[in-house]
Design an enzyme around this catalytic site. Structure first.
Site, mmCIF file in Angstrom:
data_model
loop_
_atom_site.group_PDB
_atom_site.id
_atom_site.type_symbol
_atom_site.label_atom_id
_atom_site.label_comp_id
_atom_site.label_asym_id
_atom_site.label_seq_id
_atom_site.Cartn_x
_atom_site.Cartn_y
_atom_site.Cartn_z
ATOM 1 N N LYS A 92 -17.867 1.246 53.500
ATOM 2 C CA LYS A 92 -17.530 2.193 54.562
ATOM 3 C C LYS A 92 -16.025 2.380 54.742
ATOM 4 O O LYS A 92 -15.577 3.432 55.229
ATOM 5 C CB LYS A 92 -18.156 1.747 55.879
ATOM 6 C CG LYS A 92 -19.649 1.965 55.976
ATOM 7 C CD LYS A 92 -19.978 3.430 56.205
ATOM 8 C CE LYS A 92 -21.442 3.624 56.572
ATOM 9 N NZ LYS A 92 -21.756 5.036 56.854
ATOM 10 N N SER A 143 -24.110 -2.184 48.765
ATOM 11 C CA SER A 143 -23.161 -1.459 49.605
ATOM 12 C C SER A 143 -22.473 -2.294 50.668
ATOM 13 O O SER A 143 -21.416 -1.905 51.176
ATOM 14 C CB SER A 143 -23.881 -0.280 50.280
ATOM 15 O OG SER A 143 -24.986 -0.742 51.034
#
Length: 397
Positions: free
Chosen positions: A49, A300
């Site tokens: 992110k 992720s």
């Protein structure tokens, strides 16, 4: 409109902030294909992110920066925005769901942001952030539905083309769709032959439903251990991009996610959060057609809430056949427990717990149910034990 020039600018700009994460070979994930892991769980802040958040903030005007930034997040985007804002000398306020892991809340504060906890899930935090933006004049940094955020996330695709040039497929976790939109656009623009698959938790499959119905859909409720992708509704931009560039999006169950977390932890020595492990779960349990292919799973994020890790591991052990729960109906007579234990012992399992229940609803008044929890090798071993018990005349229930 998205264009590759913006992706390359993002890569240059982010070179000052992020690290290029490693790609490692992981042959034990699925022996039927050649699996590699893109370890964004080792990124700064523990998640991909930071890429989209930092690039978005770097592109703000002086006027926008002067008002400070606001964002909403389940935790990882929050940390990316907090770090990006602090590195540019900008104030930041982050709206997080009240149920976000404490570790993510404290980490967000640690990167310099103020935090507003909002009852509900991501979408409720989003509504609160928009309200505060309008009231206070903050600049809003969207977690996925923004061209600069998508370009920042898409730098992963550019890196993969350098790191695994001959890959056949990439598997990407999907929440609101920012990560897969960026990765898919970058890869398909430069090499359309590469397949791009998305994975959602079955309890939060908003993009799957939207693509099936050929329009954006908002789910009434979402629930999953993969809190990083627990999103009720995909973005407008991300829905359009996924419709054009993503080959398929599948779902995985909670047990499959837990098994993937366990696989990464035990076999690959990698700590992944639920969202980050969904890509691995899809390959482990053959949810996508990658047999005989070279496939990259994007892990992720690694910001798992350690307070639930023991429960996740236990469910992962059960899903992979490493723990077996066997219920046996017995005549309530002396020596029966010893007989059951002997059969299990000869089969090579280790009994860790026994529960004797006389209050069952069997037709036989003098029967009981014995619940035995054992450590086992795999699902085949569990089946061997059950068959051995049946051969000795025991009834499994």
């Amino acid at each position: 409109m998205l264009n590759l020039d913006n992706f390359y600018r993002a890569r240059y700009e982010l070179g000052k902030v992020i690290r290029q994460t490693e790609v490692v070979h992981a042959p034990l994930v699925n022996p039927e294909c050649e699996v590699y892991l893109k370890l964004e769980c080792l990124q700064r802040t523990g998640s991909f992110k930071i890429r989209g958040a930092c690039y978005k903030i770097s592109q703000l005007s002086k006027e926008e920066k002067s008002h400070g930034v606001i964002a909403c997040s389940a935790g990882n985007h929050a940390q990316g925005v907090a770090l990006g804002a602090t590195s540019h000398g900008i104030k930041s306020l982050i709206c997080l769901p009240a149920g976000a892991p404490i570790s993510k809340v404290e980490a967000t504060k640690g990167y310099g942001a103020d935090v507003c906890l909002v009852p509900g899930v991501y979408d409720d935090a989003y509504s609160k952030a928009i309200q505060l933006r309008d009231e206070k004049g903050y600049t809003f940094v969207h977690p996925f539905d923004d061209e600069n955020v998508i370009a920042g996330q898409g730098t992963i695709g550019l890196e993969l083309l350098d790191q695994v040039a001959d890959m056949d497929a990439v598997v990407v976790p999907v929440g609101g769709g920012g990560l897969i939109s960026g990765v898919a656009f970058a890869l398909k623009s430069l090499n359309p032959k590469i397949k791009v698959y998305g994975v959602q938790a079955a309890g939060a499959a908003s993009m799957v439903k939207s693509l099936k119905d050929k329009k954006r859909e908002k789910l009434d409720a979402v629930s999953t251990v993969a809190d990083g992708i627990c999103v009720k509704e995909p973005g407008e931009l991300t829905y359009d991009i996924c419709s054009k560039y993503v080959d398929d999006i599948v779902t995985v169950s909670e047990d499959e996610i837990c098994a993937a977390i366990l696989q990464l932890l035990e076999k690959e020595k990698v700590v992944a959060e639920g969202a980050g492990a969904t890509s691995v779960a899809a390959v482990m349990f053959n949810k996508i057609p990658v047999k005989g292919k070279k496939v990259v799973c994007v892990v992720s994020g690694g910001n798992i809430d350690v307070t639930i890790l023991s429960r996740v591991i236990r469910r992962g052990l059960a899903k992979s056949g490493r723990i077996a729960i066997i219920n046996v109906e017995l005549d309530d007579k002396p020596g029966k427990l010893v007989e059951v234990a002997s059969v299990i012992s000869r089969a090579g399992a280790n009994i860790t717990s026994v529960y004797h229940d006389r209050n069952n609803y069997s037709e036989k008044v003098n029967s009981c149910v014995l619940r035995v929890i054992c450590e086992t090798r795999n699902q085949e071993h569990v089946e061997t034990i059950e068959e051995a018990l049946r051969k000795e005349g025991f009834k499994l229930v």
